[in-house]
Design a protein around this motif. Structure first.
Motif, short mmCIF file in Angstrom:
data_model
loop_
_atom_site.label_atom_id
_atom_site.label_comp_id
_atom_site.label_asym_id
_atom_site.label_seq_id
_atom_site.Cartn_x
_atom_site.Cartn_y
_atom_site.Cartn_z
N SER A 96 0.83 -1.21 0.00
CA SER A 96 0.00 0.00 0.00
C SER A 96 0.86 1.26 0.00
O SER A 96 0.35 2.36 0.22
N ALA A 97 2.17 1.12 -0.26
CA ALA A 97 3.09 2.25 -0.18
C ALA A 97 3.01 3.15 -1.41
O ALA A 97 2.61 2.73 -2.50
N LYS A 98 3.43 4.39 -1.24
CA LYS A 98 3.63 5.32 -2.34
C LYS A 98 5.08 5.21 -2.80
O LYS A 98 5.94 4.72 -2.06
N LEU A 99 5.36 5.72 -4.00
CA LEU A 99 6.71 5.61 -4.56
C LEU A 99 7.18 6.96 -5.08
O LEU A 99 6.47 7.63 -5.84
N ILE A 148 -0.73 2.57 -8.39
CA ILE A 148 0.24 3.02 -7.39
C ILE A 148 0.29 4.54 -7.42
O ILE A 148 0.01 5.15 -8.46
N GLN A 149 0.63 5.18 -6.31
CA GLN A 149 0.85 6.62 -6.30
C GLN A 149 2.35 6.89 -6.50
O GLN A 149 3.17 6.39 -5.72
N ILE A 150 2.69 7.68 -7.52
CA ILE A 150 4.09 7.92 -7.89
C ILE A 150 4.34 9.40 -8.07
O ILE A 150 3.51 10.13 -8.63
N ALA A 151 5.51 9.85 -7.61
CA ALA A 151 6.01 11.19 -7.90
C ALA A 151 7.43 11.05 -8.45
O ALA A 151 8.20 10.18 -8.02
N LEU A 152 7.77 11.90 -9.42
CA LEU A 152 9.11 11.91 -10.02
C LEU A 152 9.83 13.18 -9.59
O LEU A 152 9.23 14.26 -9.57
#
Length: 308
Positions: A96-99, A148-152
């Motif tokens: 359940s983690a964000k990346l 998934i929740q992702i930020a770059l």
């Protein structure tokens, strides 16, 4: 308490670990081998190969956020980097983690468009730039699909305190009174990102719920030529006069590259140092309210670290 797993134990990963423990974040670092830098005592270190999604999913279980800073050898990006990131996305998506992914600016290409900002079109002019663009789009597609929740995060070229190339090519030689080494030209303005700023910015983004689903250009210092950077490091190390500088470029760089795969892989990126390369983190500064460390402070911190 928030729990964060950092994949990669190099200069950025260790700097992130130090930043996160100042924020009361439970932190662990994951890498294939030993940590490249000393980690704070409260930070756990787990040896796991991030190329194995099942093994990685086990060690990040229970993490709220995963920060991916790992990368293959520079000359093996096209062959190995997309699969590495794909496996990490799969492993994190199984939890359940964000990346948060440590990206860069290669996909923007040459500086013909002027200053690089968050609205600059992506127009890579190198093989590595095309790899990075494809990887970024694949990651953002996984976010858009709801997997998934992702930020770059996109910093400029690193310089500073505990960065390996700064120590080996700049502050280390300056401390010994030897020639500082740079790749490319010495007379073009360039925006560098200070490693502690990158760590601070990545931590801000990781902990902000509204920061996911997009790339962020990170704070970069005021533009400086490589000659001026070397002169200021030289003086800060206690030397007199102009810095001794060895600029590796052109034919010499290609010749040395015949025996050095990493240097050979750098040739296509030398446009960043042979032309003006200016970066502004406008969206980040509006959202998080701070900009890059002043160059003088970054140099002082880098030289002080070299002395220690």
């Amino acid at each position: 308490m928030t729990t964060i797993s950092i994949i990669g134990a190099g200069s950025l990963g260790s700097s992130l670990a130090r930043e996160l423990i100042t924020r009361d974040v439970q932190t662990q670092v994951i890498s294939r081998g030993d940590a490249h830098r000393e980690l704070p005592g409260s930070v756990g270190h787990i040896r796991t190969d991030a190329r194995d999604p099942e093994a990685l999913a086990k060690v990040i279980a229970g993490s709220d956020i995963v920060i991916h800073t790992a990368q293959p050898a520079y000359h093996r990006w096209a062959e190995e980097f997309p699969e590495l990131q794909r496996g990490i996305i799969d492993a994190v998506a199984a939890t359940s983690a964000k990346l948060v992914i440590a990206d860069n600016l290669y996909m923007y290409g040459r500086g013909d468009h002027g200053t690089i900002t968050d609205t600059t079109p992506e127009a890579p002019c190198s093989a590595k730039g095309r790899v990075r663009k494809s990887m970024a789009h694949e990651a953002l597609r996984a976010h858009a699909e709801g997997r998934i929740q992702i930020a770059l995060t996109r910093p400029s070229n690193y310089v500073g305190a505990d960065y390996e190339l700064t120590r080996s090519l700049l502050t280390g030689p300056a401390k010994a009174g030897k020639a500082l080494k740079v790749l490319g030209g010495t007379d073009q303005p360039h925006s560098f990102s200070y490693v502690p700023d990158v760590a601070r910015a990545m931590a801000d983004i990781a902990l902000a719920d509204d920061a996911y689903g997009r790339p962020w250009i990170l704070p970069a210092m005021s533009p400086v030529t490589q000659r001026e950077l070397c002169d200021r490091i030289w003086a800060a190390a206690g030397n007199e006069g102009a810095a001794k500088i060895q600029a590796i470029r052109g034919t010499a760089m290609k010749a040395i590259g015949l025996f050095n795969p990493a240097l050979r892989a750098s040739v296509e990126m030398m446009y960043e140092f042979e032309e003006p390369f200016i970066v502004k983190a406008e969206d980040f500064q509006r959202r998080f309210g701070w900009g890059a460390t002043p160059l003088a402070d970054a140099i002082e911190g880098s030289v002080a670290t070299a002395r220690r």
